[in-house]
Design an enzyme around this catalytic site. Structure first.
Site, short mmCIF file in Angstrom:
data_model
loop_
_atom_site.label_atom_id
_atom_site.label_comp_id
_atom_site.label_asym_id
_atom_site.label_seq_id
_atom_site.Cartn_x
_atom_site.Cartn_y
_atom_site.Cartn_z
N LYS A 126 9.46 16.80 -17.78
CA LYS A 126 8.43 15.94 -17.18
C LYS A 126 8.30 14.64 -17.99
O LYS A 126 9.31 14.13 -18.46
CB LYS A 126 7.11 16.71 -17.03
CG LYS A 126 7.34 18.05 -16.30
CD LYS A 126 6.10 18.76 -15.88
CE LYS A 126 6.46 20.04 -15.12
NZ LYS A 126 5.29 20.79 -14.66
N GLY A 178 1.78 24.85 -14.71
CA GLY A 178 0.96 24.38 -15.82
C GLY A 178 -0.38 25.06 -15.95
O GLY A 178 -1.26 24.58 -16.66
N HIS A 228 9.62 17.50 -6.48
CA HIS A 228 8.69 18.23 -7.34
C HIS A 228 7.26 18.02 -6.84
O HIS A 228 6.90 16.92 -6.40
CB HIS A 228 8.82 17.76 -8.79
CG HIS A 228 8.15 18.70 -9.74
ND1 HIS A 228 6.79 18.72 -9.91
CD2 HIS A 228 8.65 19.68 -10.54
CE1 HIS A 228 6.47 19.68 -10.78
NE2 HIS A 228 7.58 20.28 -11.17
N GLU A 241 8.30 26.83 -6.44
CA GLU A 241 7.31 26.49 -7.47
C GLU A 241 5.92 26.42 -6.84
O GLU A 241 5.51 25.33 -6.37
CB GLU A 241 7.64 25.13 -8.09
CG GLU A 241 8.88 25.13 -8.96
CD GLU A 241 8.74 24.11 -10.09
OE1 GLU A 241 8.91 24.50 -11.25
OE2 GLU A 241 8.45 22.93 -9.82
N ASN A 295 12.63 21.25 -17.35
CA ASN A 295 12.03 20.03 -16.81
C ASN A 295 11.02 19.52 -17.83
O ASN A 295 9.92 20.04 -17.92
CB ASN A 295 11.36 20.33 -15.46
CG ASN A 295 10.66 19.11 -14.89
OD1 ASN A 295 10.82 17.99 -15.40
ND2 ASN A 295 9.87 19.32 -13.85
N SER A 343 4.68 28.28 -14.81
CA SER A 343 4.18 29.04 -15.97
C SER A 343 5.15 30.12 -16.45
O SER A 343 4.73 31.20 -16.86
CB SER A 343 2.81 29.65 -15.67
OG SER A 343 1.85 28.61 -15.51
N GLU A 371 4.62 17.53 -8.34
CA GLU A 371 3.88 16.46 -9.02
C GLU A 371 4.22 15.11 -8.40
O GLU A 371 3.41 14.17 -8.49
CB GLU A 371 4.19 16.51 -10.53
CG GLU A 371 3.50 17.71 -11.18
CD GLU A 371 4.12 18.19 -12.48
OE1 GLU A 371 5.02 17.51 -13.01
OE2 GLU A 371 3.71 19.26 -12.96
P1 13P Z 1 5.23 24.84 -16.12
O1 13P Z 1 6.37 25.70 -16.60
O2 13P Z 1 4.65 23.98 -17.19
O3 13P Z 1 4.21 25.62 -15.35
O4 13P Z 1 5.86 23.79 -15.07
C1 13P Z 1 6.68 24.27 -14.09
C2 13P Z 1 7.33 23.14 -13.43
O5 13P Z 1 6.68 22.33 -12.78
C3 13P Z 1 8.77 22.97 -13.61
O6 13P Z 1 9.29 22.00 -12.76
#
Ligand code: 13P
Length: 254
Positions: free
Chosen positions: A7, A168, A91, A162, A5, A208, A93
């Site tokens: 992003k 992150g 997601h 997640e 992903n 992470s 976010e």
């Molecule tokens: P990170 O791997 O940067 O923690 O993000 C995970 C994520 O949100 C994948 O969709």
């Protein structure tokens, strides 16, 4: 499977091309692992061209449930189905920007109806985790998200655990916690779409995940792979992650 992903990255078509080429090189010959990349919408077509002759699959990071119409800025699942095989919905976010459980369910329903392999993300935040409510929160998210799903969708259904506190932050969930939660995801889904379908769908972990910890997830019996954010933008690190996942699967299969 490994899902990259990206992003809202990278910021140029050239960088997206460089990254996808490096990932395709790393995935070459690693038949045990399905690798899918999820670029921003604007890079999808450019990346698609570069995927010819590679084993990589392509996905989008979101979709809208209506097939077409006056929905400025949205991209429908039906449109994506002509370009890619995968889509991510729900997601955290996006949920943080106001996306509701009901909207996630509509997106998942439309994506599955469009024959897209659909990753539905769920996960608790730090406060819910600290209050001992992680299971309750996540089970409710799965139940809501599957409102329009049926047993027939199980082959195209992927549930991603997640935890928001792990995204992150460099604070990945311990494999034992992740295992318990992934089991809960599958059990909750089984209660909705049926036992057999529940065994068939895939459950993955995200938050992470990096080259140093990926093996501890992909070797878990409940875990069918990982959803990777930050580390999927680093060509060398993500390549190493593909290799170690393939190594774990090869050992498990032999
Ligand atoms: P990170 O791997 O940067 O923690 O993000 C995970 C994520 O949100 C994948 O969709």
């Amino acid at each position: 499977m490994l899902a990259a992903n990206w992003k809202m990255n990278p910021t140029s078509a050239g960088e997206a091309a460089e990254l996808v080429k490096a990932i395709a090189d790393a995935a070459r010959g690693q038949q045990q692992v399905t690798v899918a990349v999820f670029p921003p919408f604007v890079w999808l077509l450019g990346v698609l061209e570069l995927l010819e002759g590679t084993s990589l699959q392509l996905g989008a990071q979101d979709c809208y449930w209506e097939p077409s119409g006056p929905f400025t800025g949205e991209v429908s699942a039906a449109m994506l189905a002509g370009i890619c095989q995968w889509v991510i919905v729900g997601h955290s976010e996006r949920r943080a920007m106001g996306e509701t459980d009901e909207q996630v369910a509509r997106k998942a329903g439309a994506a599955l109806a469009a024959q897209l392999t659909t990753i539905i993300c769920v996960g608790e935040n730090q406060e819910q985790m600290d209050a001992g409510r992680a299971s309750e929160v996540v089970a409710a998210q799965v139940t809501a998200a599957l409102a329009q799903a049926s047993a027939d969708d199980s082959g195209r259904l992927v549930l991603a655990y997640e935890p928001i506190w792990a995204i992150g932050t460099g604070k990945n969930a311990g494999p034992e916690h992740a295992y318990g939660m992934m089991r809960l995801l599958r059990e909750t889904a089984s209660g909705i779409i049926g036992e057999r379908a529940g065994l068939h769908l895939r459950v993955i972990y995200g938050g992470s995940v990096n080259a140093a910890n990926i093996e501890s997830y992909v070797e878990l019996p409940q875990c069918d792979g990982c959803l990777v954010g930050g580390a999927s933008l680093k060509a060398e690190e993500f390549s190493a992650m593909i290799r170690s996942t393939a190594g774990v699967y090869a050992t498990a299969g032999s």
